[in-house]
Design an enzyme around this catalytic site. Structure first.
Site, PDB file in Angstrom:
ATOM      1  N   LYS A  51       0.803  -1.221   0.000  1.00  0.00           N
ATOM      2  CA  LYS A  51       0.000   0.000   0.000  1.00  0.00           C
ATOM      3  C   LYS A  51       0.839   1.275   0.000  1.00  0.00           C
ATOM      4  O   LYS A  51       0.364   2.340  -0.405  1.00  0.00           O
ATOM      5  CB  LYS A  51      -0.921   0.004   1.223  1.00  0.00           C
ATOM      6  CG  LYS A  51      -2.080  -0.972   1.141  1.00  0.00           C
ATOM      7  CD  LYS A  51      -3.156  -0.486   0.205  1.00  0.00           C
ATOM      8  CE  LYS A  51      -4.439  -1.312   0.326  1.00  0.00           C
ATOM      9  NZ  LYS A  51      -5.518  -0.779  -0.521  1.00  0.00           N
ATOM     10  N   SER A 305       0.841  -9.917  -0.297  1.00  0.00           N
ATOM     11  CA  SER A 305       0.583  -8.473  -0.259  1.00  0.00           C
ATOM     12  C   SER A 305       0.836  -7.814   1.085  1.00  0.00           C
ATOM     13  O   SER A 305       0.938  -6.592   1.157  1.00  0.00           O
ATOM     14  CB  SER A 305      -0.865  -8.200  -0.681  1.00  0.00           C
ATOM     15  OG  SER A 305      -1.768  -8.860   0.187  1.00  0.00           O
TER      16      SER A 305
END
Length: 508
Positions: A51, A305
């Site tokens: 992110k 992720s």
């Protein structure tokens, strides 16, 4: 249309704060699946999540006047950390609105990066509403976690790195999906450079907003969203991500909680790192794809992720891992209540390893046993059930029974006495925060007697209870109305076979 993102991705400003993460071969998983399995290690970013890329790229596009006003975002944690770090690096004030269910490790991390944290609501949507209120009242600039072209372009640098690092086209790439920003960015780049590579999104089964949108041909909102993989707990796919995804992605696969837990273990065994549930989601989808398609000898890549999870969640993850790998089964078996019957039953199981055994006297003629067994993926388990039934045993397969796995296995031995009548049983989920349990009990009022109660903290965002309540038949509509007003998710389990076998009143 996806080509419009190529220049954005190539020009994205991310490496002031992000690092180019490696692609590692998962050698153990490769051998097990008879394919070459690669892991893109976004869990190795400074904030342990991809992110950071999109957040910093968006911040870099802001004008000096916008930076002066300060930024605000709503996030369950990973976008929050990325934006907080980006804001600190650029000397911009950041406010992050986080659901109260966010794991404490993520809340602490955001504060450590110097951002102001506002805890509000139980879901991303409630937090986002509060963030928009701050935009209007304080003039802050909203930085969306996924529905923004600059954020998507930042995330797309993951795809750019994969192409540079692998050089030869892959058979398939598996990308986790929440709001769709990562999938849109990666898919736009990969589809342009490697047009024949399959691009597959992977969603939690209980938060499959992209699957819903693709089935209906338009974005729609899920009525409920599961929070086990809180990093992907989004009720509606982003508008801009969906515009890109529908033209670039081949398919979407969903994964269960158990399958994500198994993938967390797989990643640990190959890398000695612990992914968060959303971080292991893509690998869970990769495994399902291989099982379904039978593909062999191909290069398959999953994006890991993120790795932001509370340590105490590992207890729950570990419990569910073996079932997720199809290496453990849970069954209920009725055996005769006489000497030697347990030995005979164990003999019938053969050399299979017993992982759990719970027994409860059920009367002078029979006994019930709740058994966990190590099994081999494939037909082994069904063959065992057939053998047991042929030997005269009554068997119930509870492997997929949520109530049995969450509660019954910890409660075996508590049948209701004869005086407990009109008992109904409900499984309830509530936000794991101070006062939530009291809210549930207060909402029920004093009209009905609680006859059974089981709660176990799994270190997750949501707490789970199993409750038995004595409710006369003519009052059950009223009782369900009260549950609706309390507002927590619930399921009636009065007819659940695990309840009837182990906790209900003794027949006769």
């Amino acid at each position: 249309m996806p080509q419009s993102y190529i220049k954005r991705i190539l020009d994205a400003r991310v490496y002031d704060v992000a690092r180019e993460t490696p692609v590692h071969e998962a050698s153990l998983m490769s051998a097990r699946l008879d394919n070459r399995v690669w892991l893109k290690r976004e869990d190795l970013q400074p904030v342990f999540s991809f992110k950071l890329r999109g957040a910093y790229n968006k911040m870099h596009q802001l004008s000096a006047e916008e930076r002066q006003r300060g930024v605000v975002a709503a996030s369950a944690g990973n976008h929050a950390q990325g934006l907080a770090m980006a804001a600190q690096r650029m000397a911009v004030k950041a406010t992050i609105v986080m659901p109260r269910t966010t794991p404490q490790i993520k809340v602490d991390a955001v504060r450590n990066w110097g951002a102001k944290v506002v805890l509000h609501g139980d879901s991303f949507e409630e937090a986002a509403t509060r963030a928009q209120e701050l935009v209007e009242s304080k003039g802050l600039v909203y930085v969306h976690p996924f529905d923004d072209p600059d954020v998507i372009a930042g995330q797309g640098t993951v795809g750019m790195e994969i192409v540079r690092q692998r050089q030869e086209p892959l058979h398939a790439i598996f990308v986790p999906v929440g709001g769709g920003g990562l999938l849109a960015g990666v898919a736009a780049y990969i589809r342009y450079v490697w047009p024949n590579t399959r691009i597959i999104g992977v969603e939690p089964e209980d938060a499959a907003c992209l699957k819903l949108a693709l089935e209906r041909g338009r974005r729609d909102r899920l009525a409920e969203v599961g929070l086990f993989a809180e990093g992907c707990a989004v009720a509606q796919i982003g508008k801009e991500p969906f515009r890109v995804i529908r033209d670039t992605v081949d398919e979407v696969i969903t994964a269960t909680t158990d399958e994500m837990c198994a993938a967390i273990k797989d990643i640990f065994e190959d890398t000695r790192s612990i992914a968060e549930p959303a971080g292991a989601l893509a690998l869970a989808g990769l495994k399902k794809y291989v099982e379904r398609s039978g593909v062999q000898g191909q290069d398959l890549l999953a994006i890991v992720s993120g790795a932001n999870t509370n340590f105490d969640r590992l207890r729950y993850i570990s419990e569910r891992t073996e079932i997720g790998e199809q290496r453990e089964a849970v069954i209920s078996v009725t055996i005769p209540e006489r000497k030697g019957s347990f030995r005979a039953f164990c003999s019938a199981l053969g050399r299979r390893n017993i992982t759990e055994f719970n027994y409860r006297y059920a009367g002078p003629e029979r006994a019930l046993v709740f058994v966990g067994l190590s099994i081999t993926p494939g037909p082994d388990f069904q063959e065992l059930l057939t053998e047991l039934r042929d030997d005269g045993y009554e068997c119930e397969d509870l492997t997929s029974n949520e109530m049995a796995k969450l509660h019954i296995r910890h409660m075996v031995g508590g049948r209701a006495p004869a005086e407990v009548d009109n008992e109904v049983v409900y499984r309830v989920e509530f936000p794991e925060r101070p006062g939530a349990l009291l809210k549930f009990l207060s909402g029920l009022g004093q009209n009905w007697n609680i006859s059974m109660f089981h709660y176990r903290n799994h270190g997750a965002a949501y707490g789970r209870i199993l409750v038995g309540i004595q409710v006369p038949r003519n009052e059950r509509g009223q009782f369900r109305q009260v549950l609706d007003e309390v507002g927590f998710r619930y399921w009636e389990e009065s007819d659940n076979v695990a309840y009837r076998l182990y906790l209900g009143r003794t027949p006769g």
